[in-house]
Design a protein around this motif. Structure first.
Motif, mmCIF file in Angstrom:
data_model
loop_
_atom_site.group_PDB
_atom_site.id
_atom_site.type_symbol
_atom_site.label_atom_id
_atom_site.label_comp_id
_atom_site.label_asym_id
_atom_site.label_seq_id
_atom_site.Cartn_x
_atom_site.Cartn_y
_atom_site.Cartn_z
ATOM 1 N N ASP A 127 0.635 10.287 -4.887
ATOM 2 C CA ASP A 127 1.298 11.581 -4.698
ATOM 3 C C ASP A 127 1.974 12.064 -5.975
ATOM 4 N N ALA A 128 2.393 11.109 -6.816
ATOM 5 C CA ALA A 128 3.059 11.465 -8.071
ATOM 6 C C ALA A 128 2.059 11.781 -9.179
ATOM 7 N N GLY A 129 0.761 11.669 -8.884
ATOM 8 C CA GLY A 129 -0.256 12.039 -9.859
ATOM 9 C C GLY A 129 -0.771 10.916 -10.729
ATOM 10 N N TYR A 130 -0.516 9.665 -10.317
ATOM 11 C CA TYR A 130 -1.018 8.524 -11.083
ATOM 12 C C TYR A 130 -2.158 7.854 -10.317
ATOM 13 N N ARG A 131 -3.043 7.189 -11.047
ATOM 14 C CA ARG A 131 -4.123 6.437 -10.413
ATOM 15 C C ARG A 131 -4.006 4.974 -10.791
ATOM 16 N N ARG A 132 -4.516 4.112 -9.925
ATOM 17 C CA ARG A 132 -4.507 2.684 -10.226
ATOM 18 C C ARG A 132 -5.359 2.409 -11.454
ATOM 19 N N ALA A 133 -4.880 1.529 -12.313
ATOM 20 C CA ALA A 133 -5.662 1.159 -13.492
ATOM 21 C C ALA A 133 -6.891 0.352 -13.092
ATOM 22 N N LEU A 147 0.817 -1.212 0.000
ATOM 23 C CA LEU A 147 0.000 0.000 0.000
ATOM 24 C C LEU A 147 0.851 1.263 0.000
ATOM 25 N N THR A 148 2.027 1.197 0.597
ATOM 26 C CA THR A 148 2.910 2.371 0.628
ATOM 27 C C THR A 148 3.278 2.811 -0.783
ATOM 28 N N LEU A 149 3.489 1.847 -1.663
ATOM 29 C CA LEU A 149 3.810 2.182 -3.051
ATOM 30 C C LEU A 149 2.615 2.836 -3.737
ATOM 31 N N ASP A 150 1.412 2.417 -3.383
ATOM 32 C CA ASP A 150 0.205 3.062 -3.928
ATOM 33 C C ASP A 150 0.134 4.529 -3.507
ATOM 34 N N LEU A 151 0.459 4.790 -2.256
ATOM 35 C CA LEU A 151 0.440 6.173 -1.766
ATOM 36 C C LEU A 151 1.471 7.013 -2.505
ATOM 37 N N LEU A 152 2.637 6.432 -2.748
ATOM 38 C CA LEU A 152 3.684 7.129 -3.501
ATOM 39 C C LEU A 152 3.214 7.468 -4.904
#
Length: 310
Positions: A290-296, A282-287
């Motif tokens: 923050d970088a402006g990407y969303r999960r596909a 989940l930490t990578l998802d938060l990163l």
């Protein structure tokens, strides 16, 4: 003089050097391998308690799968799917084996029997058992179609788990040569669902090749590397990791569609399991957020509280 034209599946069957296009789930141990990985990843994890709960649920899936058989599609349905380049076991066809609800109740019972149930979980399971058939089917429809405003996030993982048992059973028993070629990017050719993550495999015919793993049926589809698994773009692809984190896990982002999916490398961690490793990072998802990407697409065992908040 007539010339016989072979379709792509026939060509692949005749070429022993061809890259295996599809890797179907092996029902013996498919979920138990995932459960073992989840328990390993739960240690020192910010959501370790939830990951362990999902490990118990996945263990229950394996038990349910061992004694479950759904009705396979007819030969006519398979040939129709091939002619129209449609998934062979479409999740959004509007029909599903009604046994899935019995599977759901068995999963809930086994999770409850696996250990002490916290009050919050007990409330979720009680809510699940109060839903009638129409309500359960409506939730399943919303989840498969990813209609977020209609999904109850707390009960969604249990409903998904039951559906996964049904489709994994089916996917494990079809003939890989029957799986059609599907034109739409990011769609499982077996059931039409989106992948949860991708994996670069080691060993045998799969050595060094990247496969996306379907979040519903568990089938894996070959996709060339450095290519977006959401929109098929080969431009603006980048890889992101966490300092001090596992070198086997990265987030593959696409600047064309501004989405990402995680990718794992078995050569760096042979035990990498796409759904489990995705859930526990989940930490990578938060990163990435923050970088402006969303999960596909969401992880099937962790649904967003806010529609579109993936």
């Amino acid at each position: 003089m007539t010339q016989r034209i072979l379709d792509p599946q026939q060509i692949q069957a005749l070429d022993p050097s061809a890259i295996p296009r599809i890797r179907l789930p092996e029902r013996l141990g498919f979920f138990s391998t995932r459960a073992t990985r989840l328990r390993h990843l739960a240690d020192h994890n910010p959501i370790g308690g939830y990951v362990r709960l999902m490990a118990a649920l996945v263990d229950a899936q394996q038990q349910a799968l061992e004694n479950f058989r759904a009705a396979l599609p007819s030969r006519e349905a398979i040939e129709s799917a091939q002619r129209h380049s449609m998934p062979i076991l479409p999740a959004l066809a509007g029909e599903r084996d009604p046994q899935w609800r019995a599977v759901l109740y068995r999963l809930a019972d086994r999770v409850e029997a696996a250990g002490a149930v916290a009050p919050a979980l007990a409330k979720v399971l009680d809510e699940l058992r109060t839903l009638n058939e129409a309500q359960l089917d409506a939730q399943a429809d919303a989840i498969l179609a990813q209609r977020y405003t209609e999904i109850a996030p707390a009960i969604a993982p249990f409903i998904v788990a039951a559906l996964q048992v049904v489709w994994t059973d089916l996917a494990s028993r079809i003939d890989v040569q029957d799986v059609p070629y599907v034109d739409a990017p990011g769609v499982c050719p077996v059931c039409g669902s989106p992948p949860v993550a991708s994996i670069v495999r080691i060993g045998g015919a799969y050595q060094g090749y990247r496969y996306t793993q379907c979040g519903l049926c568990g089938a894996e589809t070959h996709v060339v590397r450095v290519k977006c698994t959401n929109c098929d773009s080969t431009k603006g692809i980048a890889y992101h990791g966490i300092d001090g984190g596992s070198p086997a896990l990265k987030a593959e982002s696409c600047d064309d569609c501004r989405t990402y999916r995680k990718i794992g490398y078995q050569e760096k961690d042979p035990d990498f399991e796409p759904l489990a490793d995705d859930l526990a990072s989940l930490t990578l998802d938060l990163l990435m957020s923050d970088a402006g990407y969303r999960r596909a697409s969401p992880n099937p065992l962790l649904w967003p509280e806010v529609p579109g908040d993936q």
